[in-house]
Design an enzyme around this catalytic site. Structure first.
Site, short mmCIF file in Angstrom:
data_model
loop_
_atom_site.label_atom_id
_atom_site.label_comp_id
_atom_site.label_asym_id
_atom_site.label_seq_id
_atom_site.Cartn_x
_atom_site.Cartn_y
_atom_site.Cartn_z
N HIS A 84 11.65 -40.61 13.35
CA HIS A 84 11.22 -41.80 12.62
C HIS A 84 10.52 -42.73 13.59
O HIS A 84 10.67 -42.63 14.80
CB HIS A 84 12.40 -42.51 11.95
CG HIS A 84 13.47 -42.95 12.89
ND1 HIS A 84 14.38 -42.07 13.46
CD2 HIS A 84 13.79 -44.17 13.38
CE1 HIS A 84 15.20 -42.73 14.25
NE2 HIS A 84 14.86 -44.01 14.23
N ASP A 110 14.36 -51.93 8.03
CA ASP A 110 15.50 -51.65 8.90
C ASP A 110 16.64 -52.60 8.54
O ASP A 110 16.41 -53.79 8.31
CB ASP A 110 15.09 -51.83 10.36
CG ASP A 110 16.11 -51.25 11.32
OD1 ASP A 110 17.25 -51.76 11.36
OD2 ASP A 110 15.76 -50.30 12.04
#
Length: 114
Positions: free
Chosen positions: A100, A30
């Site tokens: 996700h 991320d």
């Protein structure tokens, strides 16, 4: 989907740090981590959200769960625990409408999540 950031990442039209990839899914770091380990697990098939999952996606969804567990073990997160999160819809915190999962670890988490 032409305007989907995760579809662009899966197609490798955008750079990201890939942690894992196979024929069905991709796992990336991320760019705005909220934990020492923050990995996004993204199916290569575009599915807008958990609400859009169908019976056809059952194997894919199981594959995501199993891969999350394997990644957690590989990263040593299973020793103390980790969190696997899916945000569904805007009130659920979903900001990218391509399903996700967030694999989070490396620190203790509170409950409720907030």
């Amino acid at each position: 989907m032409a305007d989907c950031i995760f579809c662009k990442i899966v197609a490798k039209e955008m750079n990201s740090k890939i942690v894992y990839e196979d024929e069905k899914i991709m796992a990336i770091e991320d760019i705005n981590p909220v934990a020492p380990v923050h990995i996004l697990i993204i199916p290569k098939k575009h599915i807008a959200s958990l609400d859009a999952v169908t019976d056809e996606d059952l194997e894919l969804m199981g594959h995501i769960q199993l891969t999350a567990s394997k990644l957690a073990k590989k990263l040593g997160l299973n020793q103390n625990g980790y969190r696997l999160v899916n945000n569904c819809g805007s009130w659920g915190g979903q900001t990218v409408f391509h399903i996700h999962y967030h694999l989070l670890g490396g620190r203790a988490f509170a409950w409720p999540p907030g």
